[in-house]
Design a protein around this motif. Sequence first.
Motif, PDB file in Angstrom:
ATOM      1  N   UNK A  77      33.216  27.625  18.054  1.00 44.81           N
ATOM      2  CA  UNK A  77      33.379  25.986  16.957  1.00 44.81           C
ATOM      3  C   UNK A  77      32.595  24.983  17.606  1.00 44.81           C
ATOM      4  N   UNK A  78      31.346  24.651  18.366  1.00 40.56           N
ATOM      5  CA  UNK A  78      31.012  24.133  18.518  1.00 40.56           C
ATOM      6  C   UNK A  78      30.089  24.109  17.376  1.00 40.56           C
ATOM      7  N   UNK A  79      29.722  25.594  17.376  1.00 39.38           N
ATOM      8  CA  UNK A  79      28.730  25.620  16.064  1.00 39.38           C
ATOM      9  C   UNK A  79      29.165  24.528  14.411  1.00 39.38           C
ATOM     10  N   UNK A  80      30.217  25.508  14.519  1.00 44.90           N
ATOM     11  CA  UNK A  80      31.253  25.012  13.701  1.00 44.90           C
ATOM     12  C   UNK A  80      31.482  23.438  12.969  1.00 44.90           C
ATOM     13  N   UNK A  81      31.909  22.786  14.560  1.00 43.19           N
ATOM     14  CA  UNK A  81      31.108  21.577  14.287  1.00 43.19           C
ATOM     15  C   UNK A  81      30.175  21.079  13.940  1.00 43.19           C
ATOM     16  N   UNK A  82      28.732  21.608  13.885  1.00 46.23           N
ATOM     17  CA  UNK A  82      27.808  20.665  13.964  1.00 46.23           C
ATOM     18  C   UNK A  82      28.092  20.886  12.418  1.00 46.23           C
ATOM     19  N   UNK A  83      28.276  22.092  11.721  1.00 48.30           N
ATOM     20  CA  UNK A  83      27.717  22.514  10.334  1.00 48.30           C
ATOM     21  C   UNK A  83      28.907  21.614   9.186  1.00 48.30           C
ATOM     22  N   UNK A  84      29.646  21.208   9.863  1.00 47.51           N
ATOM     23  CA  UNK A  84      31.048  20.399   9.614  1.00 47.51           C
ATOM     24  C   UNK A  84      30.513  19.254   9.588  1.00 47.51           C
ATOM     25  N   UNK A  85      30.086  18.767  10.234  1.00 48.06           N
ATOM     26  CA  UNK A  85      29.438  16.850  10.417  1.00 48.06           C
ATOM     27  C   UNK A  85      27.444  16.979   9.612  1.00 48.06           C
ATOM     28  N   UNK A  86      27.413  18.424  10.176  1.00 48.42           N
ATOM     29  CA  UNK A  86      25.726  18.087   9.801  1.00 48.42           C
ATOM     30  C   UNK A  86      24.977  16.925  10.252  1.00 48.42           C
ATOM     31  N   UNK A  87      25.826  16.260  11.449  1.00 49.53           N
ATOM     32  CA  UNK A  87      24.043  15.169  11.500  1.00 49.53           C
ATOM     33  C   UNK A  87      25.516  14.415  12.629  1.00 49.53           C
ATOM     34  N   UNK A  88      24.682  13.331  13.145  1.00 52.90           N
ATOM     35  CA  UNK A  88      24.959  12.589  14.368  1.00 52.90           C
ATOM     36  C   UNK A  88      26.536  12.212  13.365  1.00 52.90           C
ATOM     37  N   UNK A  89      27.720  11.875  14.380  1.00 60.31           N
ATOM     38  CA  UNK A  89      28.509  11.637  13.784  1.00 60.31           C
ATOM     39  C   UNK A  89      29.185  10.213  14.291  1.00 60.31           C
ATOM     40  N   UNK A  90      28.374   9.440  14.599  1.00 59.17           N
ATOM     41  CA  UNK A  90      28.028   7.885  14.721  1.00 59.17           C
ATOM     42  C   UNK A  90      26.543   7.471  13.882  1.00 59.17           C
ATOM     43  N   UNK A  91      26.120   7.364  13.744  1.00 62.93           N
ATOM     44  CA  UNK A  91      25.124   7.240  13.490  1.00 62.93           C
ATOM     45  C   UNK A  91      24.807   7.843  11.520  1.00 62.93           C
ATOM     46  N   UNK A  92      25.247   9.580  11.976  1.00 63.60           N
ATOM     47  CA  UNK A  92      24.661   9.847  10.530  1.00 63.60           C
ATOM     48  C   UNK A  92      22.846  10.779  10.406  1.00 63.60           C
ATOM     49  N   UNK A  93      22.751  10.394  12.108  1.00 63.79           N
ATOM     50  CA  UNK A  93      20.896  10.817  12.088  1.00 63.79           C
ATOM     51  C   UNK A  93      21.031  11.898  12.157  1.00 63.79           C
ATOM     52  N   UNK A  94      20.435  12.924  10.871  1.00 69.44           N
ATOM     53  CA  UNK A  94      20.304  14.079  11.279  1.00 69.44           C
ATOM     54  C   UNK A  94      19.224  15.002  11.814  1.00 69.44           C
ATOM     55  N   UNK A  95      19.606  15.168  13.457  1.00 71.10           N
ATOM     56  CA  UNK A  95      18.687  15.249  14.347  1.00 71.10           C
ATOM     57  C   UNK A  95      19.259  17.067  14.764  1.00 71.10           C
ATOM     58  N   UNK A  96      18.041  17.559  15.415  1.00 67.55           N
ATOM     59  CA  UNK A  96      18.399  19.071  15.532  1.00 67.55           C
ATOM     60  C   UNK A  96      18.728  19.344  17.172  1.00 67.55           C
ATOM     61  N   UNK A  97      18.615  17.870  17.609  1.00 69.03           N
ATOM     62  CA  UNK A  97      19.208  17.580  19.445  1.00 69.03           C
ATOM     63  C   UNK A  97      20.265  17.476  19.394  1.00 69.03           C
ATOM     64  N   UNK A  98      21.564  17.754  18.302  1.00 69.49           N
ATOM     65  CA  UNK A  98      22.669  16.798  18.108  1.00 69.49           C
ATOM     66  C   UNK A  98      23.201  17.619  19.971  1.00 69.49           C
ATOM     67  N   UNK A  99      23.933  16.644  20.517  1.00 67.18           N
ATOM     68  CA  UNK A  99      24.660  16.657  21.450  1.00 67.18           C
ATOM     69  C   UNK A  99      26.380  16.729  21.647  1.00 67.18           C
TER      70      UNK A  99
END
Length: 117
Positions: free
Chosen positions: A30-52
């Motif tokens: 589910x976490x991988x699906x969430x990351x794929x669906x957003x594709x970036x930081x949900x708040x600022x839109x910055x694409x970042x390999x180290x999303x938390x």
Amino acid sequence: MPVNRSRRAVASRRRSRRFLAADNDLTATEWRAIQAAWGCCAYCGTPDAALQKDCVLPLSRGGRYTLENVVPACRSCNASKSNDEVTGWLRRTRRDEPAFLLRWAEVMMGLRPAPPG
């Protein structure tokens, strides 16, 4: 400095207890699906390999690590939001609250399994 470490240790233990006490059912898939669906930081839109993982409703306010409550956040946004309620934090930091809420709803609709029938 020992005082700061002690405070950090106490805060860390409290957070661990809250985490263990909550009904956290977010799976790695589910976490991988969430990351794929957003594709970036949900708040600022910055694409970042180290999303938390960030809880929209923080653990300290009764939130849980679940599909509906977790969004990907860059380190900066996650640290800034801390345990604030998301809409208040978005307003205070002058971010686009309606855009976040709309995108969050769209992502949730796409991630939820279809009802049987």
